[in-house]
Design a protein around this motif. Structure first.
Motif, PDB file in Angstrom:
ATOM      1  N   HIS A  91       0.838  -1.187   0.000  1.00 27.55           N
ATOM      2  CA  HIS A  91       0.000   0.000   0.000  1.00 27.55           C
ATOM      3  C   HIS A  91       0.885   1.253   0.000  1.00 27.55           C
ATOM      4  CE1 HIS A  91      -2.240  -3.310   1.619  1.00 27.55           C
ATOM      5  NE2 HIS A  91      -1.681  -3.192   2.813  1.00 27.55           N
ATOM      6  N   ALA A  92       0.264   2.397  -0.215  1.00 26.27           N
ATOM      7  CA  ALA A  92       1.035   3.642  -0.185  1.00 26.27           C
ATOM      8  C   ALA A  92       0.190   4.772   0.390  1.00 26.27           C
ATOM      9  CB  ALA A  92       1.506   4.010  -1.588  1.00 26.27           C
ATOM     10  N   ARG A  93       0.862   5.622   1.121  1.00 25.49           N
ATOM     11  CA  ARG A  93       0.224   6.822   1.666  1.00 25.49           C
ATOM     12  C   ARG A  93       0.849   8.023   0.982  1.00 25.49           C
ATOM     13  NH1 ARG A  93       1.152  10.654   5.658  1.00 25.49           N
ATOM     14  NH2 ARG A  93      -0.701  11.388   6.790  1.00 25.49           N
ATOM     15  N   ILE A  94       0.033   8.782   0.250  1.00 29.70           N
ATOM     16  CA  ILE A  94       0.503   9.969  -0.470  1.00 29.70           C
ATOM     17  C   ILE A  94      -0.390  11.143  -0.099  1.00 29.70           C
ATOM     18  CG2 ILE A  94       1.082  10.960  -2.722  1.00 29.70           C
ATOM     19  CD1 ILE A  94       1.056   8.137  -3.874  1.00 29.70           C
ATOM     20  N   ASP A  95       0.200  12.188   0.455  1.00 26.45           N
ATOM     21  CA  ASP A  95      -0.567  13.374   0.839  1.00 26.45           C
ATOM     22  C   ASP A  95      -1.788  13.038   1.694  1.00 26.45           C
ATOM     23  OD1 ASP A  95       1.013  15.338  -0.159  1.00 26.45           O
ATOM     24  OD2 ASP A  95      -0.264  15.874  -1.842  1.00 26.45           O
ATOM     25  N   GLY A  96      -1.647  12.083   2.577  1.00 31.89           N
ATOM     26  CA  GLY A  96      -2.750  11.744   3.474  1.00 31.89           C
ATOM     27  C   GLY A  96      -3.745  10.752   2.911  1.00 31.89           C
ATOM     28  N   ASP A  97      -3.628  10.407   1.621  1.00 28.99           N
ATOM     29  CA  ASP A  97      -4.522   9.426   1.001  1.00 28.99           C
ATOM     30  C   ASP A  97      -3.854   8.047   1.014  1.00 28.99           C
ATOM     31  OD1 ASP A  97      -6.606  11.170   0.397  1.00 28.99           O
ATOM     32  OD2 ASP A  97      -5.751  11.709  -1.543  1.00 28.99           O
TER      33      ASP A  97
END
Length: 234
Positions: A91-97
């Motif tokens: 998974h990835a977290r980018i800018d809070g998403d």
């Protein structure tokens, strides 16, 4: 003290920009076909600070951006471009998403695998959103000497998920109430009282939560929120 600070900054940058494991990367190339179009293939134009969560390796910091056209998380290392390996365990977290690669099926059993962003988590259901592109090709009319540039438009679709089966949530009052037809009258009253706006993500979450509460209090029927999904598209 200055040397200690400089060493600390150096180590921080070294960790942040450390190379990702090769088994996490798939080589790819940039797409030049739409450079003259208005809009972007990407959710954000610039690479953003991100955390990649691999359920086996742990968390790794990197800079990523999401390519809507290819449905991929892109990573750049020097002049080389890569996609993060698509896996349900990465998974990835980018800018809070939070981007999850999900192997969903729709209510008719068709494959709907891809990256989804989790917006609401509940014991019984989840709500995700997914980005897609609407591509409008340029128009050149030689007779009238008019030119209309190509256009890339980002579309957002919301889904209700239970047990890896998803139902598209229509952003239209009539269609959404039809989706939840067994509680339609109750929801009509709720919509009016709470002044629900269908184009607001927060209001859509509230409406599904209300439907879930109504189903939970109904002992004579199934509590599945997808029980009336047969008439829904996709």
């Amino acid at each position: 003290m200055r040397k200690i600070i400089l060493i600390s900054v150096f180590l921080t940058n070294l960790t942040f920009y450390a190379q990702l494991p090769q088994n996490m990367l798939t080589p790819t190339e940039g797409i030049a076909d739409y450079e003259e179009y208005e809009g972007s293939l990407y959710l954000k134009a610039q690479y953003k600070e991100a955390s990649i969560i691999d359920e086996k390796l742990g968390t790794i910091d990197a800079k990523l951006k999401y390519n809507i056209f290819t449905d991929a998380l892109e990573y750049k290392e020097g002049s080389n471009l890569y996609n993060i390996h698509k896996s349900p365990t990465v998974h990835a977290r980018i800018d809070g998403d939070y981007f999850y690669y999900c192997e969903f099926k729709n209510t008719r059993g068709a494959d709907r695998s891809g990256y989804y962003i989790l917006v609401e988590l509940n014991d019984q259901y989840r709500i995700y959103k997914k980005y897609t592109l609407r591509i409008k090709d340029p128009i050149n009319n030689e007779m009238t000497h008019t030119h209309y540039p190509g256009e890339l438009r980002t579309l957002t679709t919301y889904y209700l998920e239970e047990n890896n089966v998803i139902l598209e949530l229509p952003m239209n009052k009539k269609e959404l109430l039809a989706s939840f037809s067994d509680k339609q009258e109750d929801l009509k009253s709720y919509l009016k009282k709470e002044k629900i706006r269908f184009k607001k993500e927060e209001d859509l979450i509230r409406l599904v939560s209300r439907y879930n509460a109504l189903k939970s209090n109904d002992s004579t029927r199934t509590r599945s929120l997808l029980s009336n999904a047969g008439s829904i598209r996709r």
